[in-house]
Design a protein around this motif. Structure first.
Motif, PDB file in Angstrom:
ATOM      1  N   GLY A  97       0.781  -1.230   0.000  1.00  0.00           N
ATOM      2  CA  GLY A  97       0.000   0.000   0.000  1.00  0.00           C
ATOM      3  C   GLY A  97       0.813   1.282   0.000  1.00  0.00           C
ATOM      4  N   ALA A  98       1.962   1.281  -0.648  1.00  0.00           N
ATOM      5  CA  ALA A  98       2.793   2.485  -0.698  1.00  0.00           C
ATOM      6  C   ALA A  98       2.122   3.560  -1.556  1.00  0.00           C
ATOM      7  N   ASP A  99       2.395   4.809  -1.215  1.00  0.00           N
ATOM      8  CA  ASP A  99       1.896   5.938  -1.991  1.00  0.00           C
ATOM      9  C   ASP A  99       2.920   6.401  -3.027  1.00  0.00           C
ATOM     10  N   VAL A 100       4.193   6.154  -2.734  1.00  0.00           N
ATOM     11  CA  VAL A 100       5.292   6.520  -3.630  1.00  0.00           C
ATOM     12  C   VAL A 100       6.242   5.335  -3.716  1.00  0.00           C
ATOM     13  N   GLU A 111       9.610  17.373  -6.652  1.00  0.00           N
ATOM     14  CA  GLU A 111       8.307  18.020  -6.667  1.00  0.00           C
ATOM     15  C   GLU A 111       7.203  16.999  -6.934  1.00  0.00           C
ATOM     16  N   GLY A 112       7.501  15.993  -7.793  1.00  0.00           N
ATOM     17  CA  GLY A 112       6.524  14.950  -8.049  1.00  0.00           C
ATOM     18  C   GLY A 112       6.219  14.141  -6.799  1.00  0.00           C
ATOM     19  N   VAL A 113       7.271  13.821  -6.033  1.00  0.00           N
ATOM     20  CA  VAL A 113       7.096  13.105  -4.765  1.00  0.00           C
ATOM     21  C   VAL A 113       6.299  13.954  -3.785  1.00  0.00           C
ATOM     22  N   ALA A 114       6.695  15.220  -3.644  1.00  0.00           N
ATOM     23  CA  ALA A 114       6.022  16.112  -2.702  1.00  0.00           C
ATOM     24  C   ALA A 114       4.565  16.337  -3.082  1.00  0.00           C
ATOM     25  N   GLU A 115       4.297  16.476  -4.374  1.00  0.00           N
ATOM     26  CA  GLU A 115       2.922  16.685  -4.827  1.00  0.00           C
ATOM     27  C   GLU A 115       2.037  15.501  -4.475  1.00  0.00           C
ATOM     28  N   LYS A 116       2.568  14.286  -4.643  1.00  0.00           N
ATOM     29  CA  LYS A 116       1.792  13.108  -4.290  1.00  0.00           C
ATOM     30  C   LYS A 116       1.497  13.074  -2.794  1.00  0.00           C
ATOM     31  N   ILE A 117       2.481  13.390  -1.995  1.00  0.00           N
ATOM     32  CA  ILE A 117       2.293  13.353  -0.540  1.00  0.00           C
ATOM     33  C   ILE A 117       1.312  14.442  -0.102  1.00  0.00           C
ATOM     34  N   ARG A 118       1.420  15.612  -0.694  1.00  0.00           N
ATOM     35  CA  ARG A 118       0.446  16.668  -0.379  1.00  0.00           C
ATOM     36  C   ARG A 118      -0.969  16.219  -0.736  1.00  0.00           C
ATOM     37  N   SER A 119      -1.090  15.545  -1.878  1.00  0.00           N
ATOM     38  CA  SER A 119      -2.404  15.063  -2.306  1.00  0.00           C
ATOM     39  C   SER A 119      -2.978  14.064  -1.310  1.00  0.00           C
ATOM     40  N   GLN A 133      -3.765  16.076   2.014  1.00  0.00           N
ATOM     41  CA  GLN A 133      -4.761  17.143   1.925  1.00  0.00           C
ATOM     42  C   GLN A 133      -6.015  16.703   1.172  1.00  0.00           C
ATOM     43  N   ASP A 134      -5.852  16.268  -0.053  1.00  0.00           N
ATOM     44  CA  ASP A 134      -7.020  15.942  -0.884  1.00  0.00           C
ATOM     45  C   ASP A 134      -7.722  14.670  -0.422  1.00  0.00           C
ATOM     46  N   GLU A 135      -6.919  13.648  -0.052  1.00  0.00           N
ATOM     47  CA  GLU A 135      -7.509  12.387   0.386  1.00  0.00           C
ATOM     48  C   GLU A 135      -7.851  12.398   1.866  1.00  0.00           C
ATOM     49  N   GLY A 185      21.919   5.812   1.769  1.00  0.00           N
ATOM     50  CA  GLY A 185      21.706   7.226   2.010  1.00  0.00           C
ATOM     51  C   GLY A 185      20.537   7.840   1.276  1.00  0.00           C
ATOM     52  N   ILE A 186      19.961   7.119   0.293  1.00  0.00           N
ATOM     53  CA  ILE A 186      18.874   7.703  -0.471  1.00  0.00           C
ATOM     54  C   ILE A 186      17.645   7.943   0.408  1.00  0.00           C
ATOM     55  N   GLY A 187      17.420   7.077   1.397  1.00  0.00           N
ATOM     56  CA  GLY A 187      16.279   7.253   2.293  1.00  0.00           C
ATOM     57  C   GLY A 187      16.384   8.535   3.101  1.00  0.00           C
ATOM     58  N   HIS A 188      17.565   8.815   3.649  1.00  0.00           N
ATOM     59  CA  HIS A 188      17.754  10.039   4.438  1.00  0.00           C
ATOM     60  C   HIS A 188      17.736  11.278   3.548  1.00  0.00           C
ATOM     61  N   TYR A 189      18.256  11.130   2.349  1.00  0.00           N
ATOM     62  CA  TYR A 189      18.190  12.237   1.384  1.00  0.00           C
ATOM     63  C   TYR A 189      16.732  12.631   1.146  1.00  0.00           C
ATOM     64  N   LEU A 190      15.878  11.650   0.913  1.00  0.00           N
ATOM     65  CA  LEU A 190      14.466  11.927   0.672  1.00  0.00           C
ATOM     66  C   LEU A 190      13.770  12.455   1.921  1.00  0.00           C
ATOM     67  N   MET A 191      14.131  11.924   3.087  1.00  0.00           N
ATOM     68  CA  MET A 191      13.494  12.357   4.324  1.00  0.00           C
ATOM     69  C   MET A 191      13.656  13.854   4.530  1.00  0.00           C
ATOM     70  N   ASP A 192      14.881  14.350   4.357  1.00  0.00           N
ATOM     71  CA  ASP A 192      15.126  15.776   4.575  1.00  0.00           C
ATOM     72  C   ASP A 192      14.336  16.633   3.601  1.00  0.00           C
ATOM     73  N   ARG A 193      14.291  16.219   2.349  1.00  0.00           N
ATOM     74  CA  ARG A 193      13.641  17.042   1.328  1.00  0.00           C
ATOM     75  C   ARG A 193      12.123  16.955   1.392  1.00  0.00           C
ATOM     76  N   ILE A 194      11.598  15.787   1.699  1.00  0.00           N
ATOM     77  CA  ILE A 194      10.140  15.669   1.845  1.00  0.00           C
ATOM     78  C   ILE A 194       9.660  16.504   3.021  1.00  0.00           C
ATOM     79  N   SER A 195      10.407  16.458   4.099  1.00  0.00           N
ATOM     80  CA  SER A 195      10.036  17.236   5.286  1.00  0.00           C
ATOM     81  C   SER A 195      10.034  18.729   4.978  1.00  0.00           C
ATOM     82  N   ASP A 196      11.069  19.190   4.249  1.00  0.00           N
ATOM     83  CA  ASP A 196      11.169  20.613   3.920  1.00  0.00           C
ATOM     84  C   ASP A 196      10.062  21.045   2.955  1.00  0.00           C
ATOM     85  N   MET A 197       9.748  20.195   1.992  1.00  0.00           N
ATOM     86  CA  MET A 197       8.818  20.589   0.932  1.00  0.00           C
ATOM     87  C   MET A 197       7.355  20.443   1.308  1.00  0.00           C
TER      88      MET A 197
END
Length: 375
Positions: free
Chosen positions: A202-205, A216-224, A227-229, A263-275
């Protein structure tokens, strides 16, 4: 080969996974019970035939218990270090020890080898066997499921089950704390684990090495999702071999100057949190994916592969690998297998399924553009 088969060897090479012992067991049962051959297990892969004294154990039917079918890892040991054609020596130099391997096979009196490995291992061992005119049959194993010529490899089912269970365990925590949970999984060159388990869990991304993505594509999905769902949490699965959005490969230094993926997981964590402003956490599953009790599917596949590999030896059909295609075991030439890792098909059924479920899997328009440019 014209001489009758009397004695064969079996070895595991490369990374371990669940189901290896089931293959070894099936090889021994078929070779001894049906053909009356002697079977020798080579300890620690090619090292058992290169080093002196030789390291091996004789396998007979009394050796095996039903517990071997259920055990992860490999009872013979394995190695993914030390190319025999450029073997690292204590003084820091490298030496071609392929002749030692061939001599080891001769010394042990083996008429053929059954090699359980991934595409890299089989490429190396097939070269060694060709150098000594030694009959070889391959059995595909890898949790990454990236071996050409087979729909699935030993170890993939269990690893995918482990990742799916991890997502099942992360989801309640994510929901309880209103978090985005990132799960970094294995997959250096291919995203088979990430895609299969991501859909099942059941992953979203889902991010994979084969498909470019944008932050931005990752962040847009998470925002959706948030917020939207109206959901309070989201799940992200990323294969360790994914590049950053800028195309860099995250690596971690260890043992001096050696590098490994990470390190890709931590890279994404920082950017998803910021965005997105969402509280984000990362879990790196690592080698947990390799171990544990083999799944029913891996036990069944391993048993079928082991029996049919021995049958290929009996027929003198060397230079081939057993493979699973269309619900049956077939033989494919090793030359068609040892051509590098098998990537996901971005136009395949599972990718279509993921996108149909609304899962963000990357920028497919960018992928099409890259293909048109020949990138």
């Amino acid at each position: 080969m014209t001489q009758p088969i009397q004695r064969i060897g079996v070895l595991t090479s490369g990374g371990d996974c669940a189901g290896l012992n089931a293959v070894i067991r099936a090889v021994a049962y078929r070779a001894i019970g049906t053909y009356g051959w002697e079977v020798f297990g080579i300890v620690d892969g090619t090292l058992g035939l290169i080093e002196r004294p030789l390291r091996y154990r004789r396998l007979d039917l009394q050796f095996f218990t039903n517990s071997h079918l259920r055990e992860g890892g490999t009872l013979l040991g394995t190695t993914n270090k030390g190319d025999p054609f450029a073997f690292p020596m204590p003084d820091g130099s490298h030496r071609d020890r392929s002749a030692d391997f061939v001599e080891g096979v001769r010394e042990l009196g083996l008429d053929a080898l059954v090699v359980i490995g991934g595409d890299g291992s089989m490429k190396i061992v097939s070269r060694l066997c060709a150098a000594g005119n030694i009959g070889m049959v391959g059995v595909p194993k890898t949790i990454d499921n990236d071996v050409h010529g087979t729909d699935t490899s030993v170890g993939f089912s269990t690893a995918s089950n482990v990742v799916t269970e991890a997502l099942d365990r992360l989801q309640p925590t994510a929901a309880s704390h209103h978090r985005v949970m990132i799960l970094e999984v294995m997959g250096r060159d291919a995203g088979h684990i990430a895609l299969n388990a991501g859909i099942s869990g059941g992953a979203d991304v889902i991010l994979m090495p084969e498909v470019p993505y944008s932050l931005e594509g990752v962040a847009e999905k998470i925002r959706s999702v948030l917020q939207d769902e109206g959901r309070s949490h989201a799940l992200v699965v990323v294969a360790e071999g994914c590049h950053t959005a800028g195309g860099e490969t995250p690596t971690i230094s260890y043992s001096g100057e050696q590098q490994r993926y990470g390190g890709i997981g931590h890279y994404l964590m920082d950017r998803i949190s910021d965005m997105t402003g969402a509280e984000t956490r990362v879990t790196i599953l690592g080698h947990v994916q390799r171990g544990g009790t083999p799944s029913m599917h891996d036990r069944l596949l391993a048993s079928a592969f082991g029996v049919n590999a021995v049958d290929l030896v009996a027929r003198g059909e060397f230079g081939k690998m057993v493979a699973w295609q269309h619900r049956s075991v077939v033989a494919v030439p090793l030359d068609n297998v040892t051509i590098g890792p098998r990537a996901l098909d971005p136009a395949g059924t599972l990718m279509h399924t993921a996108r149909g479920l609304g899962i963000y899997c990357g920028n497919f328009d960018r992928l099409a553009t890259d293909d048109a440019k020949g990138l």
